[in-house]
Design an enzyme around this catalytic site. Structure first.
Site, PDB file in Angstrom:
ATOM      1  N   LYS A  64      -3.577   2.815   8.245  1.00 27.57           N
ATOM      2  CA  LYS A  64      -4.594   3.117   8.219  1.00 27.57           C
ATOM      3  C   LYS A  64      -4.138   2.751   6.553  1.00 27.57           C
ATOM      4  CE  LYS A  64      -7.508   4.736   5.293  1.00 27.57           C
ATOM      5  NZ  LYS A  64      -7.123   4.482   4.023  1.00 27.57           N
ATOM      6  N   SER A 118      -3.423  12.292  -1.804  1.00 31.45           N
ATOM      7  CA  SER A 118      -3.642  12.870  -2.778  1.00 31.45           C
ATOM      8  C   SER A 118      -3.532  14.701  -2.098  1.00 31.45           C
ATOM      9  CB  SER A 118      -5.098  13.482  -3.941  1.00 31.45           C
ATOM     10  OG  SER A 118      -5.996  12.740  -2.552  1.00 31.45           O
ATOM     11  N   CYS A 144       4.827  10.774  -6.848  1.00 34.44           N
ATOM     12  CA  CYS A 144       4.245  11.302  -6.504  1.00 34.44           C
ATOM     13  C   CYS A 144       5.906  12.616  -7.065  1.00 34.44           C
ATOM     14  CB  CYS A 144       4.267  11.360  -4.616  1.00 34.44           C
ATOM     15  SG  CYS A 144       5.558  11.182  -4.009  1.00 34.44           S
TER      16      CYS A 144
HETATM   17  P1  NAD Z   1      -5.778   9.640  -2.108  1.00 32.36           P
HETATM   18  O1  NAD Z   1      -5.470  10.956  -1.508  1.00 32.36           O
HETATM   19  O2  NAD Z   1      -6.818   8.859  -2.651  1.00 32.36           O
HETATM   20  O3  NAD Z   1      -6.189   8.498  -0.878  1.00 32.36           O
HETATM   21  C1  NAD Z   1      -4.913   8.400   0.773  1.00 32.36           C
HETATM   22  C2  NAD Z   1      -5.845   8.185   1.716  1.00 32.36           C
HETATM   23  O4  NAD Z   1      -6.452   8.632   1.942  1.00 32.36           O
HETATM   24  C3  NAD Z   1      -6.500   6.381   1.359  1.00 32.36           C
HETATM   25  O5  NAD Z   1      -5.834   6.146   2.824  1.00 32.36           O
HETATM   26  C4  NAD Z   1      -7.977   6.475   1.356  1.00 32.36           C
HETATM   27  O6  NAD Z   1      -8.785   5.881   2.101  1.00 32.36           O
HETATM   28  C5  NAD Z   1      -8.032   8.338   2.440  1.00 32.36           C
HETATM   29  N1  NAD Z   1      -9.006   9.423   1.697  1.00 32.36           N
HETATM   30  C6  NAD Z   1      -9.318   8.901   0.166  1.00 32.36           C
HETATM   31  N2  NAD Z   1     -10.309   9.963   0.216  1.00 32.36           N
HETATM   32  C7  NAD Z   1     -10.747  10.716   0.756  1.00 32.36           C
HETATM   33  C8  NAD Z   1     -11.630  11.107   1.848  1.00 32.36           C
HETATM   34  N3  NAD Z   1     -12.042  11.761   0.812  1.00 32.36           N
HETATM   35  N4  NAD Z   1     -11.901  11.671   2.927  1.00 32.36           N
HETATM   36  C9  NAD Z   1     -10.735  11.109   4.280  1.00 32.36           C
HETATM   37  N5  NAD Z   1      -9.908   9.894   3.252  1.00 32.36           N
HETATM   38  C10 NAD Z   1      -9.725   9.355   2.207  1.00 32.36           C
HETATM   39  O7  NAD Z   1      -4.134   9.122  -2.952  1.00 32.36           O
HETATM   40  P2  NAD Z   1      -4.327   8.089  -3.292  1.00 32.36           P
HETATM   41  O8  NAD Z   1      -4.927   7.961  -4.923  1.00 32.36           O
HETATM   42  O9  NAD Z   1      -4.547   6.835  -2.348  1.00 32.36           O
HETATM   43  O10 NAD Z   1      -2.803   8.223  -3.376  1.00 32.36           O
HETATM   44  C11 NAD Z   1      -2.435   8.911  -5.355  1.00 32.36           C
HETATM   45  C12 NAD Z   1      -1.841  10.120  -4.347  1.00 32.36           C
HETATM   46  O11 NAD Z   1      -0.943  10.393  -3.309  1.00 32.36           O
HETATM   47  C13 NAD Z   1      -1.264  11.258  -5.880  1.00 32.36           C
HETATM   48  O12 NAD Z   1      -1.525  12.633  -5.689  1.00 32.36           O
HETATM   49  C14 NAD Z   1       0.459  11.021  -5.262  1.00 32.36           C
HETATM   50  O13 NAD Z   1       1.070  12.628  -5.750  1.00 32.36           O
HETATM   51  C15 NAD Z   1       0.204  11.786  -3.786  1.00 32.36           C
HETATM   52  N6  NAD Z   1       1.609  10.918  -3.842  1.00 32.36           N
HETATM   53  C16 NAD Z   1       2.519  12.037  -2.488  1.00 32.36           C
HETATM   54  C17 NAD Z   1       3.253  11.201  -1.728  1.00 32.36           C
HETATM   55  C18 NAD Z   1       4.520  12.014  -1.318  1.00 32.36           C
HETATM   56  O14 NAD Z   1       5.219  12.018  -1.015  1.00 32.36           O
HETATM   57  N7  NAD Z   1       4.207  13.652  -1.665  1.00 32.36           N
HETATM   58  C19 NAD Z   1       3.362  10.173  -2.207  1.00 32.36           C
HETATM   59  C20 NAD Z   1       3.210   9.055  -2.131  1.00 32.36           C
HETATM   60  C21 NAD Z   1       1.652   9.501  -3.206  1.00 32.36           C
END
Ligand code: NAD
Length: 491
Positions: A175, A228, A283
């Site tokens: 996804k 996140s 990240c």
């Molecule tokens: P996000 O959490 O908004 O979204 C990630 C995924 O979750 C997407 O596929 C989205 O469709 C889904 N999603 C979003 N909100 C949701 C909800 N309420 N319920 C269920 N699913 C939901 O993250 P983003 O903005 O796409 O990415 C940025 C974040 O990712 C930053 O916080 C970054 O630090 C983190 N990140 C972490 C790593 C790591 O390895 N720790 C790597 C890359 C990014």
């Protein structure tokens, strides 16, 4: 404009969901396509899991040496299509083409590492644990697995999981982020050519509705999430509630410590690359820069010079070192957090707000920004900004830096710049973070190592990549066997 299709059971299929949202180029605001979005994407997930469930039983019976052959073909195809994939990443996500190529290279390295599955799946065997009895471990696939990934690495993050999952005999549902679905769409056009049985790898689009369907579907046994912290916690709790194995990587606020004996030229170059690379949307981006004993301001000056000269613009233009952030909302949020930093008492040493790039006036650009003297007790120093903002903090000792870092809620990365081996050794041993860099700005583990976030940057125990991935995507079966001599016919 074309609505993206799902890839289910080896075929491209129109989503059951009629609603869709635009995929926007963050440098131009031009729509690049439409992605299915709405509650009926849950039905797409159900279709994908059904196909994956059927395929998995036969796939698990295929010898591992044969299961990795499609991965060799995928590696070649990814290399052949590198340029085109990199341009898609830049156009939907904003990063520079060099950064897009970099993330694809790490994706390919994960495919290569997963090709070692025939060795990595070998197991332990003890002969004669007691007289005449042997005991051993078998590693078997988990079943149907799924990954839910973020916007900031559209080409790489799926590969922390996918190649290992299928090499271990699982089937897989991807996804992608609804903000950047085009790269995985192109990758699946390649996956379609590598000779996998239909249903072994599937792609479904959507947002929260498809995520919830994945979390609740009884046919899915394991979930890999990256995004996140707020959503990671939700995925971990809800996935566990539904009896699934979950690994959930979250957000970060990464500290870098610069000691007075660090090489100034190298350190300022590497640290600014870490803060501003991918426009800070990594990240593993450095965010809090803790400078020790910089009474004369030499380090501050060097960081300022390196930051202000960085060229911001459209990621496919020549010489551009930093692209836009993902959305207009994200730009507004970052600028509001910069305001808040000033409000908390920081000095705005370099102001990247209200950036306008000639020819790309509509783009979501924020130029390199430095907040100096950010108060330790404030909110900005704890908040993941996810934009090109450096917080510069002066401290007297490395112990004060360690004390500050070790109280942070996150633990994705911590780096130290020094020419002292003893300081480096103390830091790597005492710091409360899972990925540590010594004279390294982005401590991103190679594919053969686990991506080892700690604290609120990770929920679970086994991480993505390498041996951890092999363990996550297999379940162990322990067999104890007795074969008494007297039961055998004599020949
Ligand atoms: P996000 O959490 O908004 O979204 C990630 C995924 O979750 C997407 O596929 C989205 O469709 C889904 N999603 C979003 N909100 C949701 C909800 N309420 N319920 C269920 N699913 C939901 O993250 P983003 O903005 O796409 O990415 C940025 C974040 O990712 C930053 O916080 C970054 O630090 C983190 N990140 C972490 C790593 C790591 O390895 N720790 C790597 C890359 C990014």
């Amino acid at each position: 404009m074309e609505v993206l299709q799902n890839y289910i059971n080896g075929r491209w299929q129109t989503s059951r969901e009629r609603g869709a949202i635009d995929v926007i180029n963050p440098a131009t605001q031009a729509p690049m396509g439409r992605v299915p979005y709405g509650k009926d994407t849950a039905a797409d997930v159900a279709d994908a899991v059904e196909a994956a469930g059927r395929a998995q039983v036969e796939w698990a019976a295929v010898p591992v040496m044969q299961r990795v052959q499609p991965l060799y073909r995928l590696k070649v195809l990814l290399e052949q299509h590198l340029e085109e994939l990199a341009e898609t990443i830049t156009n939907e996500c904003g990063k520079t083409k060099a950064e897009s190529i970099g993330e694809l290279q790490r994706a390919i390295e994960n495919v290569e590492t997963a090709c070692a599955a025939p060795m990595l799946l070998q197991s332990e065997f003890s002969e004669n644990i007691t007289r005449g009895i042997d005991e051993f471990v078998m590693r078997q696939p988990v079943g149907v697995c799924a990954c839910i990934v973020p916007f900031n690495f559209p080409g790489m993050i799926t590969f922390w999981f996918l190649p290992y999952a299928i090499a271990c005999g699982n089937s897989f549902v991807i996804k992608p982020s609804e903000k950047v679905p085009l790269t995985m769409q192109k990758v699946m056009q390649l996956v379609d050519q590598i000779g996998l049985p239909p249903g072994v790898v599937n792609l479904v689009h959507g947002g929260k509705a498809s995520v919830d369907a994945i979390l609740e579907h009884p046919g899915i046994k394991a979930i890999s999430f990256v995004g996140s912290t707020r959503v990671a916690q939700y995925i971990y709790a809800k996935g566990a509630q539904h009896g699934k194995r979950v690994q959930a990587q979250g957000g970060a606020k990464n500290p870098v410590v610069i000691l007075p004996d660090a090489d100034l030229e190298t350190t300022s170059r590497i640290v600014t690359d870490s803060v501003y690379g991918c426009a800070g949307q990594r990240c593993l981006a450095a965010s809090n820069i803790l400078v020790i004993g910089d009474g004369k301001g030499r380090v501050k000056e060097a960081l300022y010079e390196a930051a202000k000269g960085r060229k911001t613009g459209y990621g496919l233009s020549d010489g551009v070192e930093m692209g836009p952030v993902i959305s207009a909302e994200s730009k507004a949020r970052i600028e509001q957090l910069i305001d808040q930093g000033v409000h908390e008492g920081a000095n705005l040493l370099l102001d990247g707000r209200n950036a306008s790039i000639e020819g790309f006036e509509a783009g979501n650009f924020v130029k390199p920004t430095i907040l100096e003297g950010v108060p330790l007790g404030g909110e900005i120093i704890q908040t993941e900004i996810f934009g090109p903002v450096m917080s510069l903090i002066n401290l007297a000792t490395v112990d004060a830096a360690l004390d500050f870092i070790n109280r942070n809620r996150y633990g994705n990365m911590a780096c130290l710049f020094t020419s002292s081996g003893a300081s480096a050794r103390k830091f790597r041993s005492e710091v409360n973070a899972g990925n540590v860099g010594i004279n390294i700005g982005v401590a991103a583990p190679m594919a053969q190592f686990p991506f080892s976030g700690w604290n609120d940057s990770f929920f679970g125990d086994l991480h993505g990549q390498g041996r951890h991935a092999i363990e996550f995507f297999t379940q162990t079966k322990v067999v104890i066997e007795r074969w008494p001599k007297e039961w055998s016919r004599k020949f």
